[in-house]
Motif scaffolding. Structure first.
Motif, PDB file in Angstrom:
ATOM      1  N   MET A  50      16.794  55.776  -7.408  1.00 13.37           N
ATOM      2  CA  MET A  50      17.391  54.790  -8.183  1.00 13.37           C
ATOM      3  C   MET A  50      16.477  53.613  -8.700  1.00 13.37           C
ATOM      4  O   MET A  50      16.484  53.401  -9.500  1.00 13.37           O
ATOM      5  CB  MET A  50      18.657  53.959  -7.439  1.00 13.37           C
ATOM      6  CG  MET A  50      19.861  55.084  -7.567  1.00 13.37           C
ATOM      7  SD  MET A  50      21.395  54.093  -7.160  1.00 13.37           S
ATOM      8  CE  MET A  50      21.122  53.625  -5.513  1.00 13.37           C
ATOM      9  N   ASN A  54      15.382  52.608 -12.258  1.00 10.70           N
ATOM     10  CA  ASN A  54      15.364  51.122 -12.927  1.00 10.70           C
ATOM     11  C   ASN A  54      13.876  50.522 -13.155  1.00 10.70           C
ATOM     12  O   ASN A  54      13.750  49.770 -13.985  1.00 10.70           O
ATOM     13  CB  ASN A  54      15.772  50.248 -11.653  1.00 10.70           C
ATOM     14  CG  ASN A  54      17.367  50.067 -11.523  1.00 10.70           C
ATOM     15  OD1 ASN A  54      17.908  49.319 -12.204  1.00 10.70           O
ATOM     16  ND2 ASN A  54      18.024  50.950 -10.851  1.00 10.70           N
ATOM     17  N   SER A 157      19.228  59.520 -10.942  1.00 10.70           N
ATOM     18  CA  SER A 157      18.610  58.818 -11.825  1.00 10.70           C
ATOM     19  C   SER A 157      19.598  57.922 -12.814  1.00 10.70           C
ATOM     20  O   SER A 157      19.582  57.018 -13.174  1.00 10.70           O
ATOM     21  CB  SER A 157      17.580  59.587 -12.269  1.00 10.70           C
ATOM     22  OG  SER A 157      16.356  60.034 -11.734  1.00 10.70           O
ATOM     23  N   GLY A 160      21.641  55.599 -11.369  1.00 10.77           N
ATOM     24  CA  GLY A 160      21.084  54.279 -10.773  1.00 10.77           C
ATOM     25  C   GLY A 160      20.111  53.811 -11.870  1.00 10.77           C
ATOM     26  O   GLY A 160      19.520  52.433 -11.545  1.00 10.77           O
ATOM     27  N   HIS A 161      20.060  54.210 -12.922  1.00  9.98           N
ATOM     28  CA  HIS A 161      19.110  53.795 -13.945  1.00  9.98           C
ATOM     29  C   HIS A 161      19.285  52.315 -14.322  1.00  9.98           C
ATOM     30  O   HIS A 161      18.356  51.585 -14.800  1.00  9.98           O
ATOM     31  CB  HIS A 161      18.722  54.814 -15.276  1.00  9.98           C
ATOM     32  CG  HIS A 161      19.674  54.341 -16.290  1.00  9.98           C
ATOM     33  ND1 HIS A 161      21.053  55.109 -16.203  1.00  9.98           N
ATOM     34  CD2 HIS A 161      19.597  53.722 -17.358  1.00  9.98           C
ATOM     35  CE1 HIS A 161      21.658  54.877 -17.292  1.00  9.98           C
ATOM     36  NE2 HIS A 161      20.892  54.180 -18.093  1.00  9.98           N
ATOM     37  N   ILE A 163      21.377  50.007 -12.332  1.00  8.33           N
ATOM     38  CA  ILE A 163      22.318  49.748 -11.218  1.00  8.33           C
ATOM     39  C   ILE A 163      22.984  48.439 -11.333  1.00  8.33           C
ATOM     40  O   ILE A 163      24.040  48.247 -10.869  1.00  8.33           O
ATOM     41  CB  ILE A 163      21.580  50.198  -9.861  1.00  8.33           C
ATOM     42  CG1 ILE A 163      22.625  50.096  -8.942  1.00  8.33           C
ATOM     43  CG2 ILE A 163      20.553  49.145  -9.625  1.00  8.33           C
ATOM     44  CD1 ILE A 163      22.331  50.808  -7.475  1.00  8.33           C
TER      45      ILE A 163
END
Length: 205
Positions: A50, A54, A157, A160-161, A163
C-alpha cells in the motif's frame, strides 16, 4: 530497538516517510522491503504494498511491489532448494506434515501454488519453503509465483493506492473492507478444499 518495537514501526506512514527520505534511490527501498518480507514474514506485506502504491501511484507502485515480492519469494525458494536438506534445516525436510504437502505439490505443480499465492492472507513463506523442499521444477514455481503475485499485488495496490481518502469516503472504506473480507474468505475456502483433496488422495493411496 527490540523485536516488538521493530515490528510496530511498520505503518504506511513510516514506510512512506522512509521512501521519501531515500527518494534518490527511486523504487529500490520499496523493492528491498518486500524482498526482506519474504525472509521475515512477520513484516506487513499488505502495508508495504500500500505504501508503494501511495508513493508511486497505482501502476508504478504495483510494478515495484510485484518485482520485490516475486524476487523475494524466488530467492527464498532457491535458498531452501540449495540448503533445505542440510543438517541445520533437516527438521523442516523430515517433518511428516511437510513431507505430505511436498508430495502433493510435486504431483499438482503449478495449480495449487498459483491459487495459494493469489490471496494476500495465505502464509506465502510456508508455500515458498515447501516448494523449495519439493521436487517441483524451478520453471513451474517461478511461473506460479509471477502469475499469483501479479493477481495478489494488484488487488492490494488497488485497495491502497489512495488509502488516505478512505477516511474521507466512508462508502469507499466499506467497499474496501468488504473486498478484503471476501479475499480472506476465498483464500481460506481454497485452502480448506485443497487440504480435503489432499487428505482424500492420502486415504485412497
Amino acid at each position: 530497538m527490540d523485536f516488538h518495537s521493530f515490528k510496530d514501526w511498520f505503518t504506511v506512514e513510516n514506510i512512506m516517510h522512509l521512501m521519501v527520505q531515500y527518494r534518490t534511490l527511486g523504487p529500490l527501498p520499496g523493492i528491498f522491503l518486500l524482498i526482506l518480507e519474504a525472509f521475515l514474514p512477520f513484516l506487513p506485506l499488505f502495508l508495504i504494498v500500500m505504501a508503494n502504491a501511495n508513493a508511486f501511484g497505482l501502476w508504478i507502485g504495483f510494478l515495484i511491489s510485484w518485482i520485490g515480492a516475486s524476487l523475494g519469494a524466488i530467492l527464498v525458494f532457491l535458498v531452501i532448494r540449495r540448503f533445505g536438506k542440510s543438517k541445520a534445516l533437516a527438521f523442516l525436510y523430515k517433518n511428516r506434515q511437510v513431507q505430505k504437502i511436498m508430495s502433493w505439490v510435486e504431483r499438482h505443480g503449478f495449480g495449487p501454488i498459483f491459487l495459494l499465492i493469489c490471496f494476500p492472507f495465505t502464509p506465502s513463506a510456508v508455500v515458498n519453503i515447501v516448494a523449495g523442499l519439493s521436487k517441483i521444477r524451478i520453471f513451474q514455481y517461478v511461473l506460479a509465483v509471477l502469475a499469483g503475485k501479479m493477481v495478489m499485488i494488484f488487488c492490494v495496490s488497488y485497495v491502497g493506492h489512495d488509502i488516505f481518502s478512505l477516511v474521507e469516503k466512508p462508502l469507499r472504506t466499506a467497499v474496501v473492507l468488504t473486498v478484503i473480507f471476501l479475499l480472506w474468505l476465498a483464500g481460506k475456502s481454497i485452502e480448506k478444499k485443497l487440504a480435503k483433496k489432499h487428505e482424500k488422495e492420502q486415504n485412497q493411496g
